[in-house]
Design a protein around this motif. Structure first.
Motif, PDB file in Angstrom:
ATOM      1  N   GLU A 112      42.432  32.426  33.159  1.00 27.76           N
ATOM      2  CA  GLU A 112      41.686  33.192  32.222  1.00 27.76           C
ATOM      3  C   GLU A 112      41.589  32.721  30.926  1.00 27.76           C
TER       4      GLU A 112
ATOM      5  N   ASN B  43      39.859  29.608  30.831  1.00 31.63           N
ATOM      6  CA  ASN B  43      38.243  29.907  30.733  1.00 31.63           C
ATOM      7  C   ASN B  43      37.645  30.227  29.488  1.00 31.63           C
TER       8      ASN B  43
ATOM      9  N   LYS C 176      47.272  33.774  35.584  1.00 29.95           N
ATOM     10  CA  LYS C 176      46.890  34.275  34.133  1.00 29.95           C
ATOM     11  C   LYS C 176      46.458  33.141  33.356  1.00 29.95           C
TER      12      LYS C 176
END
Length: 598
Positions: free
Chosen positions: A34, A37, A31
């Motif tokens: 994400e 990013n 996780k």
């Protein structure tokens, strides 16, 4: 200490990792990708997120997961490749704060080593894979791992030396597969483009292993991609470091490398790089490189020497400035003193001139007033008296000047006269002391001769004294015992007195001998200035002096041993004749200063 204002997403992931079982941790850690990013690259928010991830030990969890067996991790290589990306992105641009030493010395080297180990595992799986799709997938994962490693090395250049010295990296470089080999060599090329200086900092053995493997792939692999990459690698190493170029040119391990390179095909895509490499390995280029190296060494020596001279001058500059300031100030002080002296002289001259003018004016006023007071008939007499007084004053000043001049001229002679008086006074005191000592240590001269009248007088006085002082009656036995005691004490006294006199005479003789030797040594020239037989004069005494001393000694003994009645009427300066047979002694048996008797 946990930071304030932590992202709630990081807090939730950390709490979930702490509560979840071990097999679910890798999936939870995905996780973070994400979150990373979504956040803009290079922003302060991303830095804060990386610090939160490090503070809550999520990076350490990623590292622990990567060190486990890949078959036990959910998602397999897909999860592992994504975790490598997360780990590399979190480590680059992170400011660890208080735990900087642990981060740079332990965590980063461990992460790089885990990346290389994962690469070796992927290489093994790729070789053992049978299907083409599986191989493509494993190659994709291998590319992700190498890209993550390259990203980590780009952010932390100090890890390049550890990677180049690693055994895992050498095993990856030795891969026979074309895809794996080309990927590893491309990564090596990119690493050297970042910082090629670490190539010379690694061990000699590791450097030789890398060069051997690159040259082996250049000549043994038919793949043009690997050959092209190997050629570019060799060209990059040779151009970046002259030491590697000299090693390829002069080392016996790579003898014939230039001839083999010249035999390669020239119509390929990397023919231009190949020609450049052959040109670099040619003797002329090598000679130019050697000359360039010597030129650089000379420039380096000159730079060090000039720097040393400059630093030396800079060190001396404060003292030189101080000396310059001191000389300037002293010169300025002297100039000011000279100016003040000139002003004082001018003021003095002006004051003297004014005094003369004032005195002249007063004298003229006095003369005028005297002329008004004095009778006209007494003017000539007054003038004569004034002239006499003036003459007396002039004579007085002249005599004072002459006497002062004579005194200054006679000052040296006066000083010498005072010094002579002082020396004479000291010498007279010394002679008086010596005369006093002679009187104290003079030998006993005996009593004066008694006349018959004197004897009768003394006897009469003794009888009177006995009659007045009658003693108590004493028996003959007691009288004899008392007489014996008195005789014994008298004998003991005379014996002790003789021993003390001999000891005193011996001490005086030794002191006289020591003072004589000291005086001779003080007056003696130094060994450098001594000439001829002058040093031999201090080895023995003169024979005439010894004979004269022997004669004086015997004379003194005879005079002392003679009975007292023979000394009556003699004076202290009379000489006593000594027979010559008593003087016939062997002078070699006398004491010789500074030597031992044979």
């Amino acid at each position: 200490m946990k930071p304030t204002g932590t992202d709630p997403r990081i807090l939730s992931i950390a709490a979930e990792v702490a509560k979840s079982p071990e097999q679910n941790v890798p999936v939870i850690l995905l996780k973070l990708k994400e979150i990373i990013n979504i956040t803009p690259l290079g922003s302060s928010e991303l830095k804060k997120i990386k610090q939160d991830i490090y503070c809550y030990d999520l990076i350490q969890y990623c590292l622990l997961v990567l060190s486990q067996d890949c078959s036990r991790i959910q998602g397999g290589w897909t999860t592992i490749s994504q975790l490598t990306q997360i780990l590399s992105h979190c480590c680059v641009g992170l400011e660890p704060g208080e735990d900087a030493e642990e981060f740079y010395n332990e965590l980063l080297p461990s992460a790089a080593e885990n990346f290389l180990f994962l690469g070796r595992q992927l290489q093994t799986c790729f070789i053992n894979a049978a299907k083409a799709e599986e191989k493509d997938e494993l190659l994709h994962f291998f590319q992700i791992v190498t890209d993550s490693l390259f990203w980590l090395l780009g952010g932390h250049v100090e890890l390049i030396q550890n990677v180049l010295q690693s055994d895992h990296f050498l095993h990856l470089l030795q891969a026979d597969n074309v895809q794996i080999g080309s990927a590893v060599m491309m990564m090596l090329q990119n690493i050297l483009q970042i910082n090629s200086g670490d190539l010379l900092r690694i061990g000699r053995k590791a450097l030789y292993s890398i060069l051997d493997e690159v040259i082996f792939k250049l000549f043994s692999t038919p793949s043009p991609v690997i050959r092209s990459t190997a050629t570019k690698l060799l060209l990059l190493m040779a151009e970046s470091h002259q030491e590697i170029l000299i090693l390829l040119r002069q080392s016996t391990c790579y003898k014939g490398l230039r001839s083999l390179l010249s035999k390669q095909e020239t119509g390929t895509e990397f023919s231009q790089e190949l020609r450049q490499l052959v040109g670099l390995l040619s003797p002329t280029v090598c000679q130019e490189v050697e000359e360039q190296k010597l030129h650089q060494a000379a420039c380096l020596i000159q730079a060090y020497w000039k720097g040393f001279q400059t630093r030396k001058r800079l060190k001396k500059l404060p003292s030189a400035v101080i000396a310059l300031q001191r000389s300037f100030r002293s010169k300025r002080t002297k100039m000011l003193l000279e100016i003040n002296r000139q002003k004082e002289e001018e003021d003095l001259k002006l004051r003297l001139q004014l005094q003369r003018q004032r005195a002249m004016r007063l004298s003229r006023e006095l003369r005028l007033s005297m002329l008004e007071i004095v009778h006209p008939g007494q003017v000539e007499k007054h003038y004569r008296e004034m002239e006499e007084k003036s003459a007396l004053i002039i004579q007085k000043h002249w005599r004072g000047y002459r006497e002062r001049k004579n005194f200054h001229q006679q000052r040296q002679s006066l000083t010498e006269y005072k010094a002579a008086v002082t020396l004479q006074r000291a010498a007279l005191k010394f002679l008086a002391k010596c005369h006093k000592k002679k009187k104290l240590f003079a030998s006993w001269q005996g009593l004066q001769e008694l006349t018959d009248a004197r004897r009768v007088e003394l006897k009469q006085q003794v009888d009177d004294y006995v009659r007045r002082h009658l003693g108590s009656p004493m028996s003959d036995v007691v009288s004899r015992e008392l007489h014996a005691q008195a005789q014994e004490r008298l004998q003991h006294y005379f014996m002790g007195r003789a021993v003390e006199e001999r000891a005193q005479q011996h001490r005086e003789a030794l002191m006289a001998q020591i003072s004589t030797n000291v005086e001779q040594l003080m007056k003696a020239p130094s060994l450098k200035e001594a000439e001829g037989k002058e040093p031999e004069l201090f080895l023995s005494r003169s024979r005439p002096v010894a004979a004269k001393a022997k004669q004086a000694h015997l004379t003194t003994l005879k005079h002392i041993q003679a009975p007292w009645w023979k000394k009556l009427g003699e004076e202290s300066g009379d000489e006593i004749d000594v027979p010559k047979d008593e003087l016939s002694v062997e002078l070699e048996t006398l004491f010789i200063g500074g030597t031992k008797p044979p």
